[in-house]
Motif scaffolding. Structure first.
Motif, mmCIF file in Angstrom:
data_model
loop_
_atom_site.group_PDB
_atom_site.id
_atom_site.type_symbol
_atom_site.label_atom_id
_atom_site.label_comp_id
_atom_site.label_asym_id
_atom_site.label_seq_id
_atom_site.Cartn_x
_atom_site.Cartn_y
_atom_site.Cartn_z
ATOM 1 N N UNK A 279 48.517 37.594 33.866
ATOM 2 C CA UNK A 279 46.892 37.627 33.122
ATOM 3 C C UNK A 279 45.159 37.792 33.717
ATOM 4 N N UNK A 280 46.284 38.740 34.771
ATOM 5 C CA UNK A 280 45.029 39.608 35.913
ATOM 6 C C UNK A 280 43.603 38.193 36.556
ATOM 7 N N UNK A 281 43.142 39.154 37.535
ATOM 8 C CA UNK A 281 42.384 38.971 38.150
ATOM 9 C C UNK A 281 41.032 39.624 37.996
ATOM 10 N N UNK A 282 39.950 38.459 37.206
ATOM 11 C CA UNK A 282 38.578 39.028 37.114
ATOM 12 C C UNK A 282 38.299 37.552 37.216
ATOM 13 N N UNK A 283 36.754 38.109 37.964
ATOM 14 C CA UNK A 283 35.585 36.867 38.181
ATOM 15 C C UNK A 283 34.964 37.104 39.359
ATOM 16 N N UNK A 284 34.192 36.397 40.006
ATOM 17 C CA UNK A 284 33.740 36.806 41.831
ATOM 18 C C UNK A 284 34.129 35.220 42.608
ATOM 19 N N UNK A 299 35.751 36.425 47.468
ATOM 20 C CA UNK A 299 35.941 38.351 46.395
ATOM 21 C C UNK A 299 36.083 38.130 44.998
ATOM 22 N N UNK A 300 35.355 39.904 44.315
ATOM 23 C CA UNK A 300 34.642 39.805 43.157
ATOM 24 C C UNK A 300 35.968 40.913 43.000
ATOM 25 N N UNK A 301 37.019 40.617 41.860
ATOM 26 C CA UNK A 301 37.745 41.167 41.349
ATOM 27 C C UNK A 301 37.591 41.144 39.930
ATOM 28 N N UNK A 302 38.131 42.481 39.432
ATOM 29 C CA UNK A 302 38.813 43.140 37.634
ATOM 30 C C UNK A 302 39.646 43.689 37.535
ATOM 31 N N UNK A 303 41.542 43.299 38.066
ATOM 32 C CA UNK A 303 41.747 44.242 37.275
ATOM 33 C C UNK A 303 43.355 43.678 36.219
ATOM 34 N N UNK A 304 44.286 44.228 35.713
ATOM 35 C CA UNK A 304 44.994 43.612 34.953
ATOM 36 C C UNK A 304 46.459 44.408 35.768
ATOM 37 N N UNK A 305 46.574 45.471 36.735
ATOM 38 C CA UNK A 305 47.955 46.280 37.448
ATOM 39 C C UNK A 305 47.468 45.423 38.324
ATOM 40 N N UNK A 306 48.343 46.362 39.007
ATOM 41 C CA UNK A 306 48.802 45.506 41.284
ATOM 42 C C UNK A 306 49.825 46.798 41.082
ATOM 43 N N UNK A 307 49.819 47.608 42.499
ATOM 44 C CA UNK A 307 50.684 47.703 43.569
ATOM 45 C C UNK A 307 51.780 46.975 43.711
ATOM 46 N N UNK A 308 52.422 47.461 43.766
ATOM 47 C CA UNK A 308 54.016 46.324 43.794
ATOM 48 C C UNK A 308 54.358 47.395 45.315
#
Length: 382
Positions: A279-284, A299-308
């Motif tokens: 469900x991703x990271x979104x918010x501050x 921190x402030x985030x807005x991502x639904x994908x991540x690095x493996x």
């Protein structure tokens, strides 16, 4: 307040009823939630939200209206907007108009009166999914909902999506350094927010903001001291051209700094894969630990994908050893990477962070360290 009925339908069949907020009509996109308690205007104007319906977990939205100074880009980018209790009256000395009026002006279809706690719990348990907001008729029948659900399931998923042509600048432009110019940076616009070049300019950097389609030869023509790659929407697996650009930059040992999509592109340039979060990271308000210092920052985030990539130890890349430098303390997702013998690093979040927090602003200073000593990782692996 609007009395026009509206519905929110999720692809798994769950339905929420409410009232129209903003423009009336229909919109279909991936639905996600943002946990920020403030900064809704910055969220709406963040190009990384292209292709998404955003549900706000904060219950009251629109309290401070909208102004013309806090736009992070040229327009609203969300495909739809979900709130619980929209402000009946906006109140701020900086406001120019109501959020409802601006949503209508921008053509963003929204819904209010939704139990956003229930919606958020549903998305946390089952993951981000496609959904639709529809408004306008006096009522919605079971047949209407079935037809809307059919359109949802026929809509494209976020996996495999590419929005770069929509969000990037069409022409290069320059943000001049504030005060004495110290460095020149080529910033590749994958969906850049306005505060990002401003934060670099404040540190004496002349920022050349370039389209996502910029060639490496065009970057070389600028003779930059460093290359920056911005945030942006979509699946990093589709970003073939930005990935090739980063590989060329690394091969020439030009200092590199990437954020958000620029972090995922960096990871893929190093030979790592990326994957979609549930469900991703979104918010501050996302806690991240800087593994190079042990410091925890909000921190402030807005991502639904991540690095493996492995959180502990080093890993091999075509450009030498690398390591994970930052992790999210909620779920141990990779939030930063760095090469050990080339001047390159990235983070998965927003160090410019309008409207806050500002814990990560030091990362721009790390970038300056790289450009001051371009063949070391001073300040990154200290």
């Amino acid at each position: 307040m609007s009395t026009v009925p509206a519905i929110l339908v999720l692809e798994d069949g769950r339905v929420f009823h409410g009232q129209s907020y903003g423009a009336t009509g229909e919109t279909i996109a991936e639905i996600v939630f943002s946990t920020g308690m403030t900064g809704y205007q910055e969220t709406l104007t963040d190009p990384s939200y292209a292709g998404q319906i955003v549900a706000m977990t904060a219950p009251h939205i629109g309290n401070t209206g909208v102004n013309d100074e806090d736009f992070e880009s040229r327009r609203f980018w969300v495909d739809g907007y979900v709130v619980r209790d929209p402000a009946r009256v906006f109140s701020s000395w900086r406001s120019d108009r109501s959020l409802d009026d601006e949503l209508k002006h921008q053509g963003v279809v929204g819904i209010s009166g939704v139990d956003t706690r229930a919606l958020t719990r549903h998305l946390r348990e089952r993951g981000s999914m496609r959904g639709a907001i529809a408004s306008g008729p006096d009522s919605f029948s079971a047949a209407d909902i079935d037809q809307l659900l059919a359109r949802i399931t026929a809509a494209p998923r976020m996996e495999g999506s590419d929005f770069l042509a929509d969000v990037t600048t069409t022409e290069a432009y320059v943000v001049p350094a504030v005060g004495e110019k110290r460095f020149t940076v080529a910033a590749i616009d994958l969906g850049i927010k306005g505060m990002t070049p401003r934060r670099m300019a404040e540190r004496g950097i002349e920022v050349h903001v370039l389209p996502a389609t910029t060639s490496y030869a065009q970057i070389q023509d600028i003779a930059p001291d460093g290359v920056f790659m911005s945030n942006g929407p979509g699946d990093p697996a589709t970003a073939d051209h930005p990935i090739a650009l980063v590989q060329a930059v690394l091969a020439d040992r030009i200092p590199y700094f990437g954020i958000c999509l620029g972090n995922q592109v960096f990871g893929r340039a190093l030979g790592r894969g990326t994957y979609k979060l549930v469900y991703g990271h979104r918010g501050i308000n996302q806690p991240v630990q800087d593994l190079t210092t042990g410091k925890v920052e909000v921190t402030a985030h807005n991502h639904g994908f991540a690095v493996d990539a492995p959180v502990e130890g080093m890993f091999d890349t075509p450009f030498g050893d690398a390591r994970v430098t930052h992790v999210c303390l909620n779920d141990q997702v990779v939030e930063g990477l760095a090469l050990l013998d080339r001047p390159a690093f990235s983070v998965q979040y927003h160090p410019e962070a309008a409207a806050g927090p500002h814990d990560a602003a030091y990362l721009f200073d790390r970038f300056i360290d790289l450009m001051s000593e371009p063949r070391t990782m001073t300040g990154v692996n200290a």
